[in-house]
Design a protein around this motif. Structure first.
Motif, PDB file in Angstrom:
ATOM      1  N   SER A   4       3.393 -53.594  20.121  1.00  0.00           N
ATOM      2  CA  SER A   4       2.872 -53.493  21.481  1.00  0.00           C
ATOM      3  C   SER A   4       1.352 -53.430  21.542  1.00  0.00           C
ATOM      4  O   SER A   4       0.782 -53.452  22.621  1.00  0.00           O
ATOM      5  CB  SER A   4       3.466 -52.263  22.165  1.00  0.00           C
ATOM      6  OG  SER A   4       3.015 -51.099  21.509  1.00  0.00           O
ATOM      7  N   VAL A   5       0.684 -53.362  20.423  1.00  0.00           N
ATOM      8  CA  VAL A   5      -0.774 -53.269  20.390  1.00  0.00           C
ATOM      9  C   VAL A   5      -1.375 -54.662  20.542  1.00  0.00           C
ATOM     10  O   VAL A   5      -1.018 -55.585  19.826  1.00  0.00           O
ATOM     11  CB  VAL A   5      -1.246 -52.615  19.074  1.00  0.00           C
ATOM     12  CG1 VAL A   5      -2.759 -52.585  19.020  1.00  0.00           C
ATOM     13  CG2 VAL A   5      -0.667 -51.231  18.932  1.00  0.00           C
ATOM     14  N   LYS A   6      -2.286 -54.798  21.508  1.00  0.00           N
ATOM     15  CA  LYS A   6      -2.975 -56.074  21.728  1.00  0.00           C
ATOM     16  C   LYS A   6      -4.411 -55.962  21.214  1.00  0.00           C
ATOM     17  O   LYS A   6      -5.035 -54.910  21.339  1.00  0.00           O
ATOM     18  CB  LYS A   6      -3.006 -56.421  23.212  1.00  0.00           C
ATOM     19  CG  LYS A   6      -1.667 -56.728  23.809  1.00  0.00           C
ATOM     20  CD  LYS A   6      -1.817 -57.106  25.271  1.00  0.00           C
ATOM     21  CE  LYS A   6      -0.479 -57.420  25.891  1.00  0.00           C
ATOM     22  NZ  LYS A   6      -0.618 -57.779  27.313  1.00  0.00           N
ATOM     23  N   PRO A   7      -4.944 -57.042  20.669  1.00  0.00           N
ATOM     24  CA  PRO A   7      -6.341 -56.985  20.221  1.00  0.00           C
ATOM     25  C   PRO A   7      -7.294 -56.922  21.418  1.00  0.00           C
ATOM     26  O   PRO A   7      -7.000 -57.426  22.501  1.00  0.00           O
ATOM     27  CB  PRO A   7      -6.523 -58.280  19.434  1.00  0.00           C
ATOM     28  CG  PRO A   7      -5.475 -59.190  19.964  1.00  0.00           C
ATOM     29  CD  PRO A   7      -4.321 -58.321  20.372  1.00  0.00           C
ATOM     30  N   ILE A   8      -8.432 -56.303  21.199  1.00  0.00           N
ATOM     31  CA  ILE A   8      -9.440 -56.206  22.256  1.00  0.00           C
ATOM     32  C   ILE A   8     -10.122 -57.558  22.397  1.00  0.00           C
ATOM     33  O   ILE A   8     -10.560 -58.158  21.407  1.00  0.00           O
ATOM     34  CB  ILE A   8     -10.476 -55.122  21.908  1.00  0.00           C
ATOM     35  CG1 ILE A   8      -9.791 -53.766  21.827  1.00  0.00           C
ATOM     36  CG2 ILE A   8     -11.591 -55.103  22.940  1.00  0.00           C
ATOM     37  CD1 ILE A   8     -10.692 -52.661  21.344  1.00  0.00           C
ATOM     38  N   SER A   9     -10.216 -58.041  23.619  1.00  0.00           N
ATOM     39  CA  SER A   9     -10.884 -59.319  23.859  1.00  0.00           C
ATOM     40  C   SER A   9     -11.837 -59.179  25.040  1.00  0.00           C
ATOM     41  O   SER A   9     -11.687 -58.301  25.886  1.00  0.00           O
ATOM     42  CB  SER A   9      -9.867 -60.429  24.135  1.00  0.00           C
ATOM     43  OG  SER A   9      -9.152 -60.145  25.312  1.00  0.00           O
TER      44      SER A   9
END
Length: 78
Positions: A4-9
């Motif tokens: 569920s972790v998304k990369p910071i963009s």
């Protein structure tokens, strides 16, 4: 949990950094020039503190964000 972790963009695409830096720095420098012209041409009795503070704050915001995007366009991630 890890799925569920998304990369910071960035909310702004990387290709827009140079354009935004030139645009914001240009606007900031024009407003700064208008501020200096206002200060040089108006007499001490005719000056308005609210106009000076507003013009200075707007110029500062544009120059600040323009500098940020210039650094991002050059690869300095702050």
């Amino acid at each position: 949990m890890v799925e569920s972790v998304k990369p910071i963009s960035s909310p702004v695409p990387d290709a827009w950094y140079p354009t935004l830096s030139v645009l914001m720095l240009s606007i900031g420098l024009v407003i700064t020039a208008a501020f200096f012209i206002y200060e040089a041409t108006s007499s001490r009795k005719n000056r308005c503190l609210a106009k000076e503070l507003t013009t200075g704050a707007v110029a500062s915001v544009f120059l600040g964000f323009g500098s940020l995007f210039l650094l991002l366009a050059c690869g300095v991630y702050v």
